[in-house]
Structure formats: structure tokens, C-alpha cells
Enzyme design. Structure first.
Site, PDB file in Angstrom:
ATOM      1  N   HIS A  53      -3.524  -4.995   0.481  1.00 41.38           N
ATOM      2  CA  HIS A  53      -3.018  -5.457   1.780  1.00 41.38           C
ATOM      3  C   HIS A  53      -3.032  -6.978   1.849  1.00 41.38           C
ATOM      4  CE1 HIS A  53      -2.636  -1.642   4.065  1.00 41.38           C
ATOM      5  NE2 HIS A  53      -3.497  -1.217   3.162  1.00 41.38           N
ATOM      6  N   GLU A  99      -1.594  -8.844   3.884  1.00 41.70           N
ATOM      7  CA  GLU A  99      -1.646  -9.331   5.270  1.00 41.70           C
ATOM      8  C   GLU A  99      -3.070  -9.553   5.756  1.00 41.70           C
ATOM      9  OE1 GLU A  99      -2.168  -4.929   5.742  1.00 41.70           O
ATOM     10  OE2 GLU A  99      -1.028  -6.246   4.421  1.00 41.70           O
ATOM     11  N   CYS A 141       0.835  -1.199   0.000  1.00 44.02           N
ATOM     12  CA  CYS A 141       0.000   0.000   0.000  1.00 44.02           C
ATOM     13  C   CYS A 141       0.875   1.256   0.000  1.00 44.02           C
ATOM     14  CB  CYS A 141      -0.990  -0.028   1.157  1.00 44.02           C
ATOM     15  SG  CYS A 141      -2.347   1.156   0.959  1.00 44.02           S
TER      16      CYS A 141
END
Length: 249
Positions: free
Chosen positions: A222, A224, A122
Site C-alpha cells: 500500500h 498510499e 494490493c
């Protein structure tokens, strides 16, 4: 610990962090932190996470840090200072986090010089693009007319991204993927040497990379947030492991 001592073991992945006001219990102080899901991704992929908080930086500091990591993840966070790409701030752009900008730009420059694998997440993709002379759209709704990429209230939007054939990203994740997005800015003019490796259905650039044998990749989403899919974390860990071997061979 030198590189030869790490060869054959789990690679060390440096991960940049936030530096801002934070509350825990009775304390309300400026603090460095990173959401656990980031380093969970590195750990699950076989790496060791080393958190790198913003701090005063010069060439010696950068070299000492980079001597001790095999890969670098530049994580999400506040907007890059638009002065770094020659623009005045948009009303929606965050107040500059000068300490974090200086830290991450210095680490990135050093990593690129050394050939250390880099994954930008990001903000990290935007740091990569800006560091190489590119620019950003400061407020994406002005460009595409909606706020799907950043709904607010910590609610992630899901975007369908399509990769560019022949890129490293396409090799890693295939033709398409669902991406968890939370960004109101995006890459505009590409930085020197970068190529686009994914766009979404609005045509927004969702990933960039440096071609060649090294590993330098920035994704606007993202990864994660979806630890059932570790392909990007596995890629940076494997690239870091290879780099640790190469630099002592």
C-alpha cells in the site's frame, strides 16, 4: 473534454472505489468510498483524481469512462472471486463482491487495449494477475506459516521487498524498499505476459508488471500509507501525462 484539451495540464487519474455498507452520522447505507490517502497520493504527485464507483458496466460504459481518464489506479479492497481463476473459495476468502469485480475487470481490459497506464494496489495487483489468466494463493498463512502480511485490526505489517534488476519497478524504487502490507492473499501462478518485479523475504511475489514501453504495474503493498514516498504515484501520473500527449499527437 477531449485528450487535446488536457495535454500540458494535470493528467486525470481514474481510481476505483469500494461499494459497501457505510455509516456517517445517522445514515447507514450502501455507499461508494475511497480513503482520502489514495487520492492525496495522486494529488501530491501532480494528478487529478477521478473516483470510479462500481456500477453496471458494458463496452459503451467502459469506453465512455476511459475516454475521460489518462491513467487508471485499481485500489485495494476485498478478495477477488476465486471462480475467476477456477478455484472454489477458501474458508478465509471474502464473499465475492461481484459488482466491483465486474467493474474493475472491464476497466482494466479496456485500459490494456488502449495502452492507458495502470497501477494496481494490493487487490489491484491481484485483479491484474487474475485478468491475465493467473491464480492466487487464497490464504497466505497456509503457504508461509504466519500472518505478518495481514496482522488484522487495520495494523499494517512492514515487509522488506527486493526488486528484480531490469524491471520498471527497480528503476523507480531501487534495489530494496520497506512496504506497508495488509493482505492475506498473494499471486501464485503468473498471468500471461507478466513478470515478477519484486519479492519479499518469504519469497512472496510483491509486485508484477508488463514489460515493454507501456506502464502496467501491480504492487501487493500500500504505497498510499507512506506519502513521504511518492515515487509510485509520481510514476503513474507521469505515465498518464505522456499517454495523454501521445494519443493526440
Amino acid at each position: 473534454m477531449n485528450g487535446s484539451e488536457r495535454v500540458g495540464g494535470r493528467p486525470i487519474i481514474g481510481m476505483t472505489t469500494y461499494l459497501q455498507q457505510a455509516q456517517t452520522g445517522v445514515w447507514d447505507v450502501r455507499a461508494s468510498f475511497l480513503p482520502q490517502i489514495y487520492f492525496n497520493g495522486v494529488n501530491l504527485a501532480g494528478g487529478i483524481a477521478l473516483l470510479l464507483p462500481p456500477q453496471p458496466v458494458d463496452d459503451e460504459v467502459t469506453d465512455r469512462v476511459l475516454d475521460r481518464v489518462d491513467g487508471l489506479v485499481i485500489t485495494g479492497g476485498p478478495d477477488v472471486d476465486p471462480a475467476r481463476y477456477g478455484q472454489a473459495p477458501h474458508p478465509s476468502t471474502n464473499e465475492p463482491a461481484h459488482d466491483r469485480d465486474e467493474w474493475e475487470f472491464a476497466l482494466l481490459a479496456g485500459a490494456l487495449r488502449r495502452g492507458i497506464p495502470v497501477l494496481g494496489v494490493c487487490r489491484g495487483a491481484q485483479v491484474l494477475n487474475t485478468a491475465l489468466g493467473g491464480t492466487l494463493h487464497q490464504h497466505l498463512p497456509d503457504v508461509i506459516g504466519h500472518t505478518h502480511h495481514q496482522k488484522g485490526d487495520a495494523i499494517f505489517g512492514t515487509s522488506a521487498v527486493r526488486t528484480v534488476p531490469g524491471t520498471k519497478l527497480a528503476e523507480l524504487i531501487g534495489e530494496t524498499s520497506d512496504a506497508q502490507c495488509y493482505h492475506h492473499q498473494a499471486i501464485d501462478r503468473l498471468g500471461d505476459g507478466l513478470v515478477v518485479s519484486a519479492r519479499d523475504t518469504d519469497g512472496v511475489i510483491e509486485a508484477v508488471e508488463l514489460p515493454g514501453d507501456g506502464f502496467v504495474l501491480g504492487v501487493q503493498w500500500h504505497p498510499e500509507e507512506r506519502l513521504d514516498d511518492l515515487r509510485l504515484f509520481t510514476a503513474i501520473v507521469e505515465a498518464a501525462k505522456a499517454h495523454a500527449t501521445e494519443r493526440v499527437s
